[in-house]
Design a protein around this motif. Structure first.
Motif, mmCIF file in Angstrom:
data_model
loop_
_atom_site.group_PDB
_atom_site.id
_atom_site.type_symbol
_atom_site.label_atom_id
_atom_site.label_comp_id
_atom_site.label_asym_id
_atom_site.label_seq_id
_atom_site.Cartn_x
_atom_site.Cartn_y
_atom_site.Cartn_z
ATOM 1 N N GLU A 1 0.826 -1.212 0.000
ATOM 2 C CA GLU A 1 0.000 0.000 0.000
ATOM 3 C C GLU A 1 0.856 1.256 0.000
ATOM 4 O O GLU A 1 0.433 2.289 -0.525
ATOM 5 N N THR A 2 2.024 1.200 0.583
ATOM 6 C CA THR A 2 2.883 2.382 0.659
ATOM 7 C C THR A 2 3.898 2.446 -0.470
ATOM 8 O O THR A 2 4.356 3.535 -0.813
ATOM 9 N N ASN A 3 4.251 1.294 -1.039
ATOM 10 C CA ASN A 3 5.214 1.287 -2.139
ATOM 11 C C ASN A 3 4.960 0.096 -3.069
ATOM 12 O O ASN A 3 5.670 -0.913 -2.995
ATOM 13 N N PRO A 4 3.956 0.226 -3.953
ATOM 14 C CA PRO A 4 3.645 -0.886 -4.853
ATOM 15 C C PRO A 4 4.715 -1.135 -5.911
ATOM 16 O O PRO A 4 4.664 -2.141 -6.616
ATOM 17 N N PHE A 5 5.686 -0.238 -6.003
ATOM 18 C CA PHE A 5 6.758 -0.371 -6.995
ATOM 19 C C PHE A 5 8.078 -0.806 -6.367
ATOM 20 O O PHE A 5 9.124 -0.747 -7.017
ATOM 21 N N ALA A 6 8.061 -1.235 -5.131
ATOM 22 C CA ALA A 6 9.283 -1.660 -4.443
ATOM 23 C C ALA A 6 9.966 -2.777 -5.227
ATOM 24 O O ALA A 6 9.318 -3.540 -5.952
ATOM 25 N N SER A 7 11.253 -2.889 -5.056
ATOM 26 C CA SER A 7 12.008 -3.912 -5.790
ATOM 27 C C SER A 7 11.547 -5.322 -5.449
ATOM 28 O O SER A 7 11.650 -6.227 -6.269
ATOM 29 N N ASP A 8 11.004 -5.508 -4.241
ATOM 30 C CA ASP A 8 10.532 -6.836 -3.844
ATOM 31 C C ASP A 8 9.008 -6.978 -3.910
ATOM 32 O O ASP A 8 8.447 -7.954 -3.424
ATOM 33 N N ALA A 9 8.336 -6.028 -4.546
ATOM 34 C CA ALA A 9 6.865 -6.058 -4.618
ATOM 35 C C ALA A 9 6.359 -7.304 -5.354
ATOM 36 O O ALA A 9 5.376 -7.924 -4.924
ATOM 37 N N LYS A 10 7.021 -7.679 -6.416
ATOM 38 C CA LYS A 10 6.583 -8.861 -7.165
ATOM 39 C C LYS A 10 6.660 -10.116 -6.295
ATOM 40 O O LYS A 10 5.728 -10.930 -6.283
ATOM 41 N N GLN B 1 -4.341 -6.388 -4.861
ATOM 42 C CA GLN B 1 -4.320 -5.533 -3.673
ATOM 43 C C GLN B 1 -5.672 -5.515 -2.982
ATOM 44 O O GLN B 1 -5.746 -5.488 -1.757
ATOM 45 N N GLN B 2 -6.749 -5.578 -3.756
ATOM 46 C CA GLN B 2 -8.078 -5.637 -3.142
ATOM 47 C C GLN B 2 -8.208 -6.910 -2.314
ATOM 48 O O GLN B 2 -8.720 -6.895 -1.197
ATOM 49 N N MET B 3 -7.711 -7.995 -2.847
ATOM 50 C CA MET B 3 -7.749 -9.266 -2.118
ATOM 51 C C MET B 3 -6.903 -9.191 -0.847
ATOM 52 O O MET B 3 -7.318 -9.646 0.216
ATOM 53 N N PHE B 4 -5.726 -8.589 -0.965
ATOM 54 C CA PHE B 4 -4.827 -8.499 0.177
ATOM 55 C C PHE B 4 -5.417 -7.614 1.279
ATOM 56 O O PHE B 4 -5.309 -7.929 2.464
ATOM 57 N N GLY B 5 -6.033 -6.501 0.887
ATOM 58 C CA GLY B 5 -6.666 -5.628 1.871
ATOM 59 C C GLY B 5 -7.811 -6.321 2.579
ATOM 60 O O GLY B 5 -8.027 -6.144 3.783
ATOM 61 N N ASN B 6 -8.547 -7.135 1.836
ATOM 62 C CA ASN B 6 -9.656 -7.900 2.388
ATOM 63 C C ASN B 6 -9.144 -8.881 3.445
ATOM 64 O O ASN B 6 -9.657 -8.929 4.566
ATOM 65 N N VAL B 7 -8.139 -9.643 3.102
ATOM 66 C CA VAL B 7 -7.634 -10.644 4.048
ATOM 67 C C VAL B 7 -6.940 -9.980 5.241
ATOM 68 O O VAL B 7 -7.051 -10.460 6.368
ATOM 69 N N ALA B 8 -6.262 -8.861 5.008
ATOM 70 C CA ALA B 8 -5.630 -8.147 6.128
ATOM 71 C C ALA B 8 -6.697 -7.663 7.112
ATOM 72 O O ALA B 8 -6.498 -7.721 8.333
ATOM 73 N N TYR B 9 -7.834 -7.227 6.587
ATOM 74 C CA TYR B 9 -8.938 -6.826 7.454
ATOM 75 C C TYR B 9 -9.431 -8.018 8.279
ATOM 76 O O TYR B 9 -9.659 -7.904 9.475
ATOM 77 N N GLN C 1 -14.143 8.683 -1.494
ATOM 78 C CA GLN C 1 -13.319 8.443 -0.307
ATOM 79 C C GLN C 1 -12.914 9.768 0.337
ATOM 80 O O GLN C 1 -12.985 9.926 1.561
ATOM 81 N N LYS C 2 -12.499 10.710 -0.489
ATOM 82 C CA LYS C 2 -12.068 12.015 0.015
ATOM 83 C C LYS C 2 -13.216 12.741 0.718
ATOM 84 O O LYS C 2 -13.008 13.424 1.723
ATOM 85 N N LYS C 3 -14.431 12.573 0.207
ATOM 86 C CA LYS C 3 -15.616 13.194 0.825
ATOM 87 C C LYS C 3 -16.049 12.447 2.087
ATOM 88 O O LYS C 3 -16.917 12.916 2.810
ATOM 89 N N GLY C 4 -15.483 11.265 2.304
ATOM 90 C CA GLY C 4 -15.877 10.459 3.450
ATOM 91 C C GLY C 4 -17.127 9.640 3.198
ATOM 92 O O GLY C 4 -17.772 9.173 4.139
ATOM 93 N N SER C 5 -17.474 9.459 1.930
ATOM 94 C CA SER C 5 -18.720 8.762 1.595
ATOM 95 C C SER C 5 -18.497 7.462 0.824
ATOM 96 O O SER C 5 -19.439 6.939 0.233
ATOM 97 N N MET D 1 -11.257 -2.563 -0.992
ATOM 98 C CA MET D 1 -11.291 -1.427 -1.916
ATOM 99 C C MET D 1 -10.451 -0.267 -1.394
ATOM 100 O O MET D 1 -9.810 0.436 -2.183
ATOM 101 N N GLU D 2 -10.448 -0.056 -0.095
ATOM 102 C CA GLU D 2 -9.603 0.998 0.484
ATOM 103 C C GLU D 2 -8.127 0.711 0.174
ATOM 104 O O GLU D 2 -7.368 1.616 -0.171
ATOM 105 N N SER D 3 -7.742 -0.537 0.296
ATOM 106 C CA SER D 3 -6.370 -0.927 0.002
ATOM 107 C C SER D 3 -6.061 -0.727 -1.477
ATOM 108 O O SER D 3 -5.008 -0.188 -1.842
ATOM 109 N N LEU D 4 -6.974 -1.143 -2.331
ATOM 110 C CA LEU D 4 -6.820 -0.954 -3.776
ATOM 111 C C LEU D 4 -6.650 0.535 -4.094
ATOM 112 O O LEU D 4 -5.786 0.911 -4.894
#
Length: 170
Positions: A40-49, A94-102, A149-153, A120-123
């Motif tokens: 979520e913070t660095n999807p392009f990290a060298s170890d992201a794959k 990422q959507q799947m990962f955010g779901n399971v992390a929740y 999301q920005k509006k809080g809705s 979806m928040e993670s995505l």
């Protein structure tokens, strides 16, 4: 003899202190949460794959958590091949990962709205970083979700979709 007993006792105390100082081994669930946050913070990290590969294998194989992928939440991504959507596979994962992390962070919660929303928040965290780096990856559907999301809705916007289309598992 007395010296040997004292030496033995001292060694046992030192040995116990060393083991007590070592951190407990990380569980797969803890690793999944850590990897999700890292992506979520660095999807392009060298170890992201490698992180994504491990996560997909773990999410697929673990009997402890079930991630239901609701195609109706993905907008244009599900109408095309994921490979035809810029960063489509990464966003879907990422959507799947955010779901399971929740689910890991909220044991015993079976609320599909909360699980799908967390995914979806993670995505959207990853999507925002993707478009900041590559403006050609912009998709109006996800831009709209970011605006909600920005509006809080975002929850109010997605809940009817999730309840109607995603809450009933096949």
């Amino acid at each position: 003899m007395r010296l040997a007993i004292l030496l033995f006792t001292w060694l046992m105390v030192v040995h116990a202190a060393v083991f007590a100082a070592e951190p407990a081994a990380e569980s797969d669930a803890q690793k999944a949460v850590r990897y999700t946050a890292a992506l979520e913070t660095n999807p392009f990290a060298s170890d992201a794959k490698q992180m994504r590969q491990w996560m997909m294998a773990w999410v697929t194989d673990t009997p402890d958590y079930t991630v239901y992928v609701c195609g109706d939440l993905f907008g244009p991504m599900m109408k095309k091949k994921h490979e035809d959507v810029p960063y489509g596979p990464e966003l879907l994962m990422q959507q799947m990962f955010g779901n399971v992390a929740y689910q890991i962070g909220n044991p015993g919660t079976h609320d599909e709205v909360s699980k799908q929303l967390a995914g979806m928040e993670s995505l959207l965290k990853v999507y925002a970083l993707v478009v900041a780096r590559d403006a050609k990856a912009r998709m109006p559907y996800y831009d709209n979700l970011l605006a909600e999301q920005k509006k809080g809705s975002l929850k109010a916007y997605l809940t009817p979709i999730i309840e109607k289309k995603c809450a009933k598992k096949p």
